[in-house]
Design an enzyme around this catalytic site. Structure first.
Site, PDB file in Angstrom:
ATOM      1  N   CYS A  23      -0.029   3.885   3.053  1.00 14.67           N
ATOM      2  CA  CYS A  23       1.112   3.281   4.020  1.00 14.67           C
ATOM      3  C   CYS A  23       2.255   2.827   4.150  1.00 14.67           C
ATOM      4  O   CYS A  23       2.552   3.578   5.820  1.00 14.67           O
ATOM      5  CB  CYS A  23      -0.254   1.308   3.988  1.00 14.67           C
ATOM      6  N   CYS A  28       0.840  -0.936  -0.110  1.00 12.85           N
ATOM      7  CA  CYS A  28      -0.185   0.449   0.298  1.00 12.85           C
ATOM      8  C   CYS A  28       1.067   0.987   0.150  1.00 12.85           C
ATOM      9  O   CYS A  28       1.489   1.691   0.661  1.00 12.85           O
ATOM     10  CB  CYS A  28      -0.786   0.171   1.308  1.00 12.85           C
TER      11      CYS A  28
END
Length: 126
Positions: A58, A55
């Site tokens: 993230c 991600c």
């Protein structure tokens, strides 16, 4: 969408353990359950960052999360990779997701990232 195979998310954490600030890393489901039980029984305020190695958002917010863990010493900071802890994180639908705990209960949840937004939410719960 969850990625079925991890791409070595914990290798980064293990090799840069000094860069983690005051963040506890949950390397697997059993460790995450132990950390979560500790949060619930100690009644200490805590924040859990659910993310994934694949991600991009993230990866962008994780350094700020680590840095903020040093600024908000009253809060326990935890990171759980959804691919490393698939059973205990199956309820997570978006990454990153931040859950805030107080007195052993989940009291707030934040989806997505943004360093200032995260800072403000941490300030609110500290």
């Amino acid at each position: 969408m969850r990625k079925q195979e991890s791409e070595g998310a914990n290798l980064e954490f293990e090799s840069k353990s000094n860069d983690n600030g005051n963040v506890k890393i949950a390397p697997n489901d059993q460790s995450f359950l132990t950390i979560l039980d500790d949060i619930k029984s100690s009644k200490s305020p805590a924040v859990i960052n659910y993310g994934a190695s694949w991600c991009g958002v993230c990866s962008q917010i994780l350094p700020a999360f680590r840095k903020l863990s040093n600024s908000f010493s009253k809060l326990k900071f935890v990171y759980a990779d959804i691919d490393e802890c698939p059973e205990t994180t199956r309820h997570i639908r978006y990454t990153p997701t931040f859950q805030f705990y107080r007195d052993g209960e989940k009291v707030d949840e934040m989806f997505g990232a943004g360093e200032q937004r995260l800072h403000d939410r941490l300030w609110l719960h500290s």
